[in-house]
Design an enzyme around this catalytic site. Structure first.
Site, PDB file in Angstrom:
ATOM      1  CE  LYS A  49      -2.565   0.652   3.725  1.00 41.17           C
ATOM      2  NZ  LYS A  49      -1.699   1.730   4.515  1.00 41.17           N
ATOM      3  NE  ARG A 125      -5.380   1.972   9.986  1.00 38.72           N
ATOM      4  CZ  ARG A 125      -4.193   1.968  10.576  1.00 38.72           C
ATOM      5  NH1 ARG A 125      -3.903   1.377  11.675  1.00 38.72           N
ATOM      6  NH2 ARG A 125      -3.169   2.443   9.607  1.00 38.72           N
ATOM      7  NE  ARG A 160       9.001  -5.645   6.180  1.00 34.81           N
ATOM      8  CZ  ARG A 160       7.683  -5.152   6.216  1.00 34.81           C
ATOM      9  NH1 ARG A 160       7.073  -4.607   5.311  1.00 34.81           N
ATOM     10  NH2 ARG A 160       7.165  -5.108   7.408  1.00 34.81           N
ATOM     11  NE  ARG A 188      10.865  -2.773   9.749  1.00 34.34           N
ATOM     12  CZ  ARG A 188      10.148  -1.982   8.919  1.00 34.34           C
ATOM     13  NH1 ARG A 188      10.226  -0.456   8.979  1.00 34.34           N
ATOM     14  NH2 ARG A 188       9.414  -2.824   8.193  1.00 34.34           N
ATOM     15  NE  ARG A 199       2.204  -5.512  11.483  1.00 35.94           N
ATOM     16  CZ  ARG A 199       3.478  -6.196  11.452  1.00 35.94           C
ATOM     17  NH1 ARG A 199       3.768  -6.440  12.641  1.00 35.94           N
ATOM     18  NH2 ARG A 199       4.070  -6.192  10.428  1.00 35.94           N
TER      19      ARG A 199
END
Length: 265
Positions: A49, A125, A160, A188, A199
């Site tokens: 996004k 949301r 990532r 991270r 999530r």
């Protein structure tokens, strides 16, 4: 809202004949109108996004509106809504929908948004947020929903890696780092499979109720394609909306020569 721009028209061939004084036809400039777009975009974490928002803003010149950014700015600037929000944040509870809606309304009323249109990023949301802004008349021309299977989302997140020296972000599979820097890369803390699934599950639990408010203006986008292919699909959807809102703009944009976009009386 429509902005106006004069289009200069060249002289018509044959307006004068040899040996005769012939009056020129009455020519008036056409008003080229540019439709102001109102767009919402939604997608799970790692759906791409953020990348697509940047591309949309660059091409269509919309004002990017992130509720998180608005919230931080309002609190920083000490506005009435910001003070309300800070009180809830200091107590460690969610800021109520009515406070957030007040902030969104204030941002949408600013001049840059009125002139250029808006891209509302990741909001609403939840069903309660969607209902709250519906009551305020905040409604998009297009609701973009980027769809990516859960397993691919997890793969994108877990792979990532961040280079702490440059801030660059790599992916072990899709965007491999140079071998010489692999040793210094970091993952991270929230890029673990466990946290990603939480999530994603939260997004999936809420998105169905949200899109129920926008089924008539929703366009699902296949987010498994390349970034450029995804943007081509998004651009096609946006251009279709522009055509419906302002057919003249679409015609003038696609005309092979500027002369075709003229009006004479």
């Amino acid at each position: 809202m429509l902005s106006q721009q004069r289009v200069v028209m060249p002289r018509q061939p044959g307006a004068f004949r040899s040996g005769k004084a012939v009056a020129r036809p009455v020519r008036r400039p056409i008003i080229k109108t540019t439709a102001m777009l109102k767009v919402m975009i939604s997608g799970a974490p790692a759906a791409g996004k953020g990348t697509q928002c940047a591309k949309i803003i660059d091409k269509y010149n919309l004002v990017h509106i992130s509720v998180g950014d608005i919230l931080r700015d309002e609190v920083k600037n000490g506005t009435a809504a910001g003070k309300k929000a800070k009180d809830f944040m200091d107590r460690g509870v969610l800021v109520p929908d009515e406070v957030v809606v007040e902030m969104v309304k204030s941002r949408l009323a600013q001049d840059d948004v009125k002139q250029r249109g808006w891209l509302l990023d990741g909001y609403p949301r939840s069903a309660s947020q969607a209902e709250a802004i519906e009551k305020e008349g905040i409604r998009p021309d297009l609701f973009l929903l980027i769809q990516v299977p859960d397993e691919l989302l997890v793969e994108r997140v877990v792979g990532r890696r961040l280079d702490p020296m440059t801030g660059a972000i790599y992916h072990l599979k899709y965007n491999p780092p140079p071998p010489e820097i692999v040793g210094r890369l970091q993952q991270r803390s929230d890029d673990t499979e466990e946290k990603c699934r939480v999530r994603v599950d939260t997004h999936n639990a809420n998105v169905g109720a949200v899109v129920g408010y926008y089924t008539d203006v929703m366009k699902e986008i296949d987010g498994t394609k390349s970034m450029d292919a995804v943007f081509q699909d998004i651009s096609a959807a946006l251009d279709e909306v522009i055509t419906k809102k302002d057919p003249l703009e679409a015609y003038c944009k696609d005309a092979p020569a500027a002369d075709e976009c003229r009006v004479y009386e």
